[in-house]
Enzyme design. Structure first.
Site, short mmCIF file in Angstrom:
data_model
loop_
_atom_site.label_atom_id
_atom_site.label_comp_id
_atom_site.label_asym_id
_atom_site.label_seq_id
_atom_site.Cartn_x
_atom_site.Cartn_y
_atom_site.Cartn_z
N LYS A 56 2.56 17.60 -32.13
CA LYS A 56 2.65 15.86 -31.82
C LYS A 56 3.80 15.20 -32.23
O LYS A 56 4.88 15.17 -33.19
CB LYS A 56 1.62 15.52 -32.58
CG LYS A 56 1.01 14.13 -32.41
CD LYS A 56 0.54 13.07 -33.71
CE LYS A 56 -0.05 12.01 -33.44
NZ LYS A 56 -0.30 11.41 -35.05
N HIS A 104 6.77 4.34 -29.62
CA HIS A 104 7.25 5.35 -28.82
C HIS A 104 6.24 5.61 -27.52
O HIS A 104 5.41 5.43 -27.61
CB HIS A 104 7.15 6.48 -30.03
CG HIS A 104 6.15 7.06 -30.71
ND1 HIS A 104 4.89 7.73 -30.29
CD2 HIS A 104 6.23 6.93 -32.16
CE1 HIS A 104 4.33 8.07 -31.44
NE2 HIS A 104 4.87 7.11 -32.42
N CYS A 119 4.45 8.23 -54.33
CA CYS A 119 4.25 8.34 -53.16
C CYS A 119 3.39 6.93 -53.16
O CYS A 119 2.78 5.75 -52.29
CB CYS A 119 2.94 8.73 -52.18
SG CYS A 119 4.07 10.38 -51.39
N LYS A 139 6.74 9.68 -35.69
CA LYS A 139 7.52 9.35 -36.60
C LYS A 139 8.26 10.21 -37.82
O LYS A 139 9.29 11.28 -38.06
CB LYS A 139 7.39 8.14 -37.26
CG LYS A 139 8.67 7.79 -38.08
CD LYS A 139 8.59 6.06 -38.45
CE LYS A 139 9.81 5.54 -39.67
NZ LYS A 139 9.18 4.60 -40.13
N CYS A 152 -0.05 10.38 -57.33
CA CYS A 152 1.13 10.81 -56.36
C CYS A 152 1.82 9.43 -56.63
O CYS A 152 1.82 8.54 -55.95
CB CYS A 152 1.95 11.50 -55.47
SG CYS A 152 3.74 11.44 -55.21
N HIS A 192 6.43 15.11 -51.52
CA HIS A 192 8.26 15.36 -52.71
C HIS A 192 7.57 16.30 -53.67
O HIS A 192 8.76 16.59 -54.42
CB HIS A 192 7.79 13.48 -54.14
CG HIS A 192 7.58 12.45 -53.11
ND1 HIS A 192 6.72 12.03 -53.45
CD2 HIS A 192 8.29 11.78 -53.37
CE1 HIS A 192 7.26 10.66 -52.33
NE2 HIS A 192 8.31 10.57 -53.23
N CYS A 222 2.19 17.40 -54.79
CA CYS A 222 2.56 16.65 -53.56
C CYS A 222 2.80 17.49 -52.29
O CYS A 222 3.74 16.90 -52.32
CB CYS A 222 3.44 15.11 -53.92
SG CYS A 222 3.75 14.46 -52.26
N HIS A 230 2.61 5.70 -28.68
CA HIS A 230 1.39 4.09 -28.74
C HIS A 230 1.59 3.59 -27.13
O HIS A 230 1.24 2.51 -26.43
CB HIS A 230 2.43 3.20 -29.69
CG HIS A 230 3.02 3.60 -30.68
ND1 HIS A 230 4.28 3.87 -30.86
CD2 HIS A 230 1.85 3.93 -31.94
CE1 HIS A 230 3.72 4.28 -32.54
NE2 HIS A 230 2.76 4.59 -32.90
N1 MSP Z 1 -3.30 1.40 -37.69
C1 MSP Z 1 -4.00 2.36 -37.22
C2 MSP Z 1 -4.82 2.30 -36.26
C3 MSP Z 1 -5.69 1.25 -36.83
S1 MSP Z 1 -6.75 0.63 -35.39
C4 MSP Z 1 -7.64 -0.63 -36.62
C5 MSP Z 1 -2.49 3.58 -36.78
N2 MSP Z 1 -1.82 3.05 -36.45
S2 MSP Z 1 -0.39 4.17 -35.70
O1 MSP Z 1 0.52 3.27 -35.14
O2 MSP Z 1 -0.25 5.37 -36.40
O3 MSP Z 1 -1.20 4.71 -34.19
C6 MSP Z 1 -1.79 5.65 -34.01
C7 MSP Z 1 -2.64 5.57 -32.71
O4 MSP Z 1 -0.78 5.37 -31.62
C8 MSP Z 1 -2.49 6.73 -31.90
O5 MSP Z 1 -4.22 6.87 -32.26
C9 MSP Z 1 -2.82 6.75 -30.63
O6 MSP Z 1 -3.15 5.66 -29.73
C10 MSP Z 1 -1.24 6.60 -30.04
N3 MSP Z 1 -0.14 7.67 -30.77
C11 MSP Z 1 0.16 7.72 -31.93
N4 MSP Z 1 1.29 8.99 -31.44
C12 MSP Z 1 0.49 9.66 -30.80
C13 MSP Z 1 0.77 10.74 -29.87
N5 MSP Z 1 1.51 11.38 -30.24
N6 MSP Z 1 0.43 10.79 -28.74
C14 MSP Z 1 -1.24 10.11 -28.19
N7 MSP Z 1 -1.46 8.91 -28.81
C15 MSP Z 1 -0.39 8.68 -30.28
O7 MSP Z 1 -2.81 4.65 -36.94
#
Ligand code: MSP
Length: 647
Positions: free
Chosen positions: A299, A22, A133, A302, A130, A150, A147, A25
Site C-alpha cells: 500500500k 499523495h 505513542c 507515508k 504506550c 517503539h 508496542c 488521497h
Molecule cells: N482522517 C481519516 C478519515 C476520516 S473521514 C471522516 C483518514 N485520513 S487519511 O488521510 O489517512 O486518508 C485515508 C484515505 O486516503 C483513504 O480512505 C483513501 O481515500 C485515501 N488513501 C490513502 N492512501 C491510499 C492508497 N494507498 N490507496 C488508495 N487510497 C488511499 O483516514
C-alpha cells in the site's frame, strides 16, 4: 434517454493533516470529482465536499516532532491539500476543516443530544498503553506484547472514559445492511461488514482525558475530556451542511454518498450509522469503497514510505493523462499497482493513438476536404444509403455509449464508463478507415460528393459528442475538442445528440492533444532526450546532378496514419501528392504517434519501386534523419502544396 434530474451529495474522507497529499488521497478526490462532474453534466443538483481531519493524537505528535503547534501544522497541511486539489483541477463545492467553529458547534450539539438522551455513559476503559505513542493498542496490534512502533513493553492502564452505547444498535445495523444490498458497495465490503457484525459489537469509547490529549473538541458536558477523533471527524459530513435543520442539510443530506478506501470501512459502516441512528439522522444512501494503490504490491502510504507524488506525475504528463490513467487503471473495489511504465503505455495507446489520432484525422479531413466547415449532412440521393449509415449506425452507437456510461456511473464503475467511451472512439476510427474520405474527395460524382459530406458531418458530430462525454474524465482535452468545433461552454449530456451539430460550423485543428511519450534509457521522460553528439559527414561516393535528379522528391501531406498490426516500428500512412494519393509504410512508429503526423507536410521519394512490408504495399518513402535513437521526419519550413517537386 438520460437520467432524470436528481440530487447528489458526494464526500471524500477528510484527510489527516500529519501527511501531505499523495497518489492515494489524490485518487479518491479525483474519483469523487469525476463523479460530481458527471452528475453536473447530467443536469443534477450536486454538492461535493472534501476537507481535512485536524484533531487527535497523530496530529499532536506530528506537530510536536516538527516543533510547531498542532494548529500551525493543521493550517500548513490543510493548505497543502487545498493547493493540491487546485492544481489537479478539483471542483469541490465546500472544503471543511474540523478545527472550524462551524464544525465544532455541530459536534458539540450532537454530543449534548446523545448525552441528554442517555446514549452516552461514563465507564472504565482498560487497555495496553504506550507512553511513547500516547495511545492504546488493541490485542491485534501488539507484537510480542510490545508496542509495534517503539518495540517497548506496554503498560496496562485503566481510565475513565465516556462511551457511546453502540452495542444496542447491532441488530438494527445488521437488518439495515441486509435490507439495502447497495448500501455498502462493492459487495465484498458489505460482506466483510456483515461478517464483522456476527461478533458482538462493543460500545465505543468517544473521549480522551485532557491529561493525556488536549488537541480535540472538549466534551460539552465534561470539559476535562476531549472528543475521540473519529467521533469528531465523521460528523464533518453533517456539519459541513450546517447540521440538521439547516437548509443545505435538508436539501443534500437525503442523497449522501461517501467515497472512501477500504482502510476506513469500519468507522464508516459501523460507528457512523449507529451515531446517525442515535442522533435521529437518516442513514447515508451509499458507502462507495475503492481499493488501494500499491507500489510493488505494498500500500502506498507515508508509514511505508513509498509515496508516489500525484503532483509530480501531473506536472510530467499533464493533468488529463494522469487523471485518465488512475481512473482507467483501477477496477472499483480492487487494488491497483502503480507503475510509471503502465501510465506511459496507456498514455501512448489510448490517448496519443486512439483519441489523439481520431481528433487529428477528423479535423484535418474537415479542413482539407470540407474547407474547414461542417458540411450538410446529406443522405445519399437514391441508392442503398450511404455506407456510414448502413454499416456503422453511429447515432445508435452514441446512444449505446451513453447508456453504458450511465449504467457504469450508477454503480461507481468509472473504468467501465471509460471502456465504453473508448469503444466509441474505436468505432469512429474504423468509420474513417471504412469510408475513406480521401478517396471520396477525389471523386466528382454527385453520389460520392454527397457521401463525403455525410462522412465529414458524421466525423464532426462524433467529435462533438465525444467532447461532451469526455468532460468529466478529461476536462482539459474535452474543452480543446469542443472549442476546436466552435462549441459553447456549458454543454450538457442532453446536448450529445447526433444531429445537434450545425452545418456551417467552422472547425479548427486543435494543437497536439496528447504528445506521445518516448521512453529513455534510464527513466521515462517526456519527449526525446538531448544528445550532444557532433556528427561527422563522411565522404561517400560523389554523384552527378543528373543522378540526383533521377530521384523524384515530392511534398506530401499526411492524410491518415495508423499503426501496422503486430509491428512496433511501422506506421501505415496515406499521403496526398496533390493529384494522387499513396499508401506508404514508414519505420517511424517508435518516434511518432499517428496523430503527430496527420496534417503534416513531409518529403517523400515518389518514384521508389513498390515494396511489401508486413503485407502492405508501400509506394514511396518518407525522408527522415536519425541518430542515436533520435529520429526526425523532414518537413517544410514554409507551406507548399502537396505534389510540389523538390529539386
Ligand atoms: N482522517 C481519516 C478519515 C476520516 S473521514 C471522516 C483518514 N485520513 S487519511 O488521510 O489517512 O486518508 C485515508 C484515505 O486516503 C483513504 O480512505 C483513501 O481515500 C485515501 N488513501 C490513502 N492512501 C491510499 C492508497 N494507498 N490507496 C488508495 N487510497 C488511499 O483516514
Amino acid at each position: 434517454m438520460t437520467d432524470r434530474a436528481r440530487t447528489f451529495y458526494l464526500t471524500t474522507p477528510i484527510y489527516y493533516v500529519n501527511d501531505r497529499p499523495h497518489l492515494g488521497h489524490a485518487y479518491t478526490t479525483i474519483l469523487a470529482d469525476t463523479m460530481a462532474r458527471y452528475r453536473r453534466l447530467a443536469g443534477d443538483d450536486v454538492w461535493f465536499l472534501t476537507g481535512t481531519d485536524e484533531h487527535g493524537d497523530k496530529i499532536a505528535q506530528a506537530a510536536a516532532k516538527a516543533g510547531i503547534t498542532p494548529q500551525q501544522l493543521a493550517d500548513r497541511n490543510s493548505a497543502a491539500f487545498r493547493d493540491a486539489w487546485r492544481q489537479l483541477g478539483i471542483e469541490y463545492s465546500d472544503y471543511i476543516r474540523t478545527t472550524e467553529a462551524r464544525h465544532t458547534k455541530v459536534v458539540q450539539a450532537i454530543l449534548q443530544k446523545l448525552w441528554d438522551a442517555g446514549e452516552i455513559y461514563l465507564g472504565k476503559y482498560g487497555g495496553h498503553y504506550c507512553f511513547g505513542c500516547e495511545r492504546f493498542y488493541t490485542e491485534k496490534e501488539i507484537v510480542d506484547g510490545k508496542c509495534p512502533d517503539h518495540q517497548t513493553p506496554l503498560t496496562w492502564i485503566e481510565e475513565e472514559n465516556y462511551f457511546f452505547k453502540m452495542s444496542k444498535y447491532q441488530a438494527w445495523l445488521i437488518e439495515t445492511v441486509e435490507r439495502q444490498p447497495d448500501l455498502i458497495r462493492p459487495e465484498r465490503y458489505r460482506n466483510e461488514i456483515l461478517g464483522f457484525l456476527r461478533e458482538p459489537l462493543q460500545d465505543l469509547s468517544i473521549s480522551r482525558p485532557k491529561s493525556r490529549l488536549t488537541w480535540g473538541i472538549p466534551l460539552p458536558f465534561d470539559d476535562t475530556y476531549v472528543t475521540y477523533v473519529w467521533f469528531d471527524a465523521l460528523i464533518n459530513y453533517v456539519s459541513a451542511l450546517g447540521g440538521p435543520g439547516a437548509p443545505r442539510f435538508e436539501r443534500y443530506w437525503p442523497h449522501a454518498q461517501h467515497v472512501i478506501a477500504k482502510d476506513i470501512v469500519k468507522p464508516h459502516a459501523i460507528y457512523w450509522p449507529c451515531m446517525l441512528k442515535a442522533a435521529g439522522i437518516d442513514l447515508y444512501r451509499h458507502l462507495n469503497v475503492h481499493g488501494y494503490w500499491t507500489l510493488g504490491g505494498r500500500k502506498i502510504s507515508k508509514s511505508v514510505g513509498n509515496l508516489v507524488e500525484a503532483l509530480a506525475l501531473k506536472d510530467k504528463y499533464g493533468n488529463d493523462a494522469f487523471r485518465y490513467f488512475v481512473l482507467r487503471e483501477m477496477v472499483f473495489g480492487l487494488d491497483a499497482d502503480f507503475s510509471e511504465e503502465a501510465l506511459v503505455s496507456r498514455l501512448n495507446a489510448d490517448l496519443a493513438n486512439d483519441l489523439g489520432n481520431l481528433v487529428a484525422r477528423a479535423t484535418t479531413m474537415i479542413q482539407n476536404f470540407g474547407n474547414g466547415v461542417i458540411p450538410v449532412s446529406q443522405p445519399e440521393p437514391g441508392g442503398p444509403g450511404p455506407v456510414e449509415d448502413w454499416e456503422f449506425d453511429l447515432p445508435e452507437a452514441l446512444q449505446n455509449t451513453k447508456d453504458a456510461i450511465s449504467a457504469a456511473m450508477n454503480e461507481f464503475a468509472i473504468q467501465k464508463a471509460l471502456a465504453a467511451i473508448w469503444e466509441f472512439i474505436a468505432r469512429l476510427n474504423q468509420y474513417v478507415d471504412a469510408t475513406q474520405p480521401w478517396t471520396l474527395a477525389k471523386d466528382q460524382d454527385p453520389v460520392a460528393r454527397a457521401r463525403l459530406s455525410g462522412v465529414l458531418y458524421n466525423l464532426g458530430s462524433g467529435l462533438r459528442c465525444l467532447g461532451i462525454l469526455l468532460k468529466p474524465f478529461l476536462p482539459d482535452a474535452a474543452k480543446k475538442i469542443l472549442s476546436a468545433l466552435g462549441q459553447p461552454d456549458g454543454l450538457r449530456l442532453d446536448d450529445a445528440e447526433w444531429h445537434l451539430l450545425e452545418s456551417g460550423t467552422r472547425v479548427e485543428k486543435p494543437s497536439n492533444l496528447f504528445p506521445r511519450v518516448v521512453e529513455g534509457k534510464d527513466a521515462v521522460s517526456v519527449g526525446l532526450q538531448e544528445t550532444a553528439t557532433v556528427m561527422k559527414v563522411e565522404h561517400t561516393t560523389r554523384v552527378k546532378r543528373d543522378d540526383f535528379s533521377k530521384v523524384d522528391l515530392r511534398v506530401a501531406e499526411v492524410l491518415t496514419a495508423e499503426p501496422v498490426p503486430k509491428s512496433k516500428k511501422l506506421l501505415k500512412l496515406t499521403v496526398s501528392l496533390g493529384s494522387e494519393q499513396r499508401t506508404l509504410v514508414a519505420g517511424i512508429a517508435e518516434h511518432y504517434a499517428p496523430a503527430d503526423l496527420v496534417g503534416k507536410k513531409v518529403v517523400v521519394v515518389a518514384n521508389l519501386e513498390p515494396a511489401q512490408l508486413m503485407g502492405i504495399e508501400s509506394n514511396g518513402m518518407v525522408l527522415a534523419g536519425s541518430t542515436e535513437g533520435k529520429l526526425a521526419v523532414l518537413t517544410l519550413d514554409r507551406d507548399l502544396p502537396p505534389g510540389t517537386k523538390i529539386t
